[in-house]
Scaffold this active site. Sequence first.
Site, short mmCIF file in Angstrom:
data_model
loop_
_atom_site.label_atom_id
_atom_site.label_comp_id
_atom_site.label_asym_id
_atom_site.label_seq_id
_atom_site.Cartn_x
_atom_site.Cartn_y
_atom_site.Cartn_z
N SER A 31 -5.64 0.99 -4.19
CA SER A 31 -6.62 0.84 -3.91
C SER A 31 -7.58 1.54 -5.47
CB SER A 31 -7.67 1.26 -2.90
OG SER A 31 -6.45 3.08 -2.86
N SER A 32 -6.48 3.00 -5.69
CA SER A 32 -6.42 3.53 -6.78
C SER A 32 -6.59 2.55 -7.70
CB SER A 32 -5.88 4.85 -6.50
OG SER A 32 -4.60 4.78 -7.01
N ALA A 33 -5.72 2.15 -8.44
CA ALA A 33 -5.61 0.72 -9.25
C ALA A 33 -6.65 0.17 -9.98
CB ALA A 33 -3.95 0.22 -9.85
N ASP B 104 0.85 -1.47 -9.61
CA ASP B 104 0.20 -1.12 -9.17
C ASP B 104 -0.54 -1.64 -10.38
OD1 ASP B 104 0.99 -0.74 -7.51
OD2 ASP B 104 -0.29 1.21 -6.63
N GLY C 175 -5.49 4.64 0.83
CA GLY C 175 -4.16 5.18 1.26
C GLY C 175 -3.07 4.29 1.90
N PRO D 216 -9.68 -0.07 1.81
CA PRO D 216 -9.37 1.44 2.34
C PRO D 216 -8.42 1.86 1.59
CG PRO D 216 -7.89 -0.58 4.24
CD PRO D 216 -8.81 -1.37 2.98
N GLY E 5 -1.41 1.50 0.69
CA GLY E 5 -0.49 0.71 0.10
C GLY E 5 -1.41 -0.49 -0.04
C1 MEV Z 1 3.00 1.80 -5.04
O1 MEV Z 1 2.88 1.01 -4.19
C2 MEV Z 1 4.70 1.18 -5.57
C3 MEV Z 1 5.67 2.38 -5.31
O2 MEV Z 1 7.09 1.74 -5.90
C4 MEV Z 1 5.63 3.42 -6.71
C5 MEV Z 1 5.73 2.25 -7.51
O3 MEV Z 1 5.94 1.24 -8.03
O4 MEV Z 1 5.00 3.55 -8.74
C6 MEV Z 1 5.68 3.00 -4.18
#
Ligand code: MEV
Length: 321
Positions: A106-108, A150, A101, A99, A103
């Site tokens: 998903s985008s990477a 990510d 957004g 899913p 954490g």
């Molecule tokens: C996002 O998955 C992790 C953060 O630390 C952002 C980043 O490292 O670029 C919140």
Amino acid sequence: MEVSDRKRAVGEAHGKLILVGEHAVVYNKPAIAMPFPLRIRAIVTEQIGEIRVSSNVYTGNLKDMPDKFMGLAQTIYRSLEICHQPKEGIHIEVESEIPMGRGLGSSATAATAIVRGIFAFYQRPLSEEQLYSLVEIGENYAHGKPSGIDMMAAANEKPIFYQKTKGASFLASPKPLYIVAADSGEVGDTKTAVEHVKELRQQRPDVIDPIIDEIEDIVWKAKEAIISGDSLLLGSLLTRNHENLKKLEVSNSMLDHLVEAAIRAGALGAKLTGGGMGGCIIALTKDMTHAEKVGKALVKEGARKVWYFSTDSKEAITVEG
Ligand code: MEV
């Protein structure tokens, strides 16, 4: 893994979970991330005319992608340039188990799968450096100035210890970790969360810098706990990390609720994972039976979806909310 026969190629990548150290990693502190065994597949096929994309979030011409996906479009155009191909003539179908957004990277992961798919389609070799620099184009667009953790986690098959200026090294544990991930159902926005921490830090460096230092201390201790197989210690470090993320104001009431519920259900520790302000929590458990129990408790407490897995397996078990 890529399968290629010139007319059709498949690029694949898995999601990621940050075990400890998110947000502090943006300030060049170390963090630990691991593969999350949910996958995105990009199926690239030949077609006449404009590049088309099909996915569950957008279907249409690549050039008409909504603004929030423009970074991904740039990644695709640059990949074609490197492959010496025109910006036309392919269809990219994206199948995702991850899913957006939440954490979970998903985008990477989508960008990694798509770049792998395009290079496999044109039968071009793809170096790690090329992959990272292409995925980074989209990540910079989506997240402002990301740490890079990510994409490193999405592209690698093992847990990593990562620092922005030093890169990634693999972490080996004498025994598997049993992880539960629970989706709060609320969409988090990493860019907003990262900007929020930046603002807090500009306003009160005297308060925020010690929190970031404390997270760094947790990460070093977590590294030792993983290497020595000390799950009890690792669990307590996760929970301590969550307390610090709360102080950085990137948690919310649902994430706190799920963390507390996981601990009440006997988890060794729990915390939000990724950017926060929505998204997922993770909990560390003793074994798979324990993971199932904690997972079911989290569903009862309102988690939209729960997955659990062992780090020595390539599959996650899903519990629907
Ligand atoms: C996002 O998955 C992790 C953060 O630390 C952002 C980043 O490292 O670029 C919140």
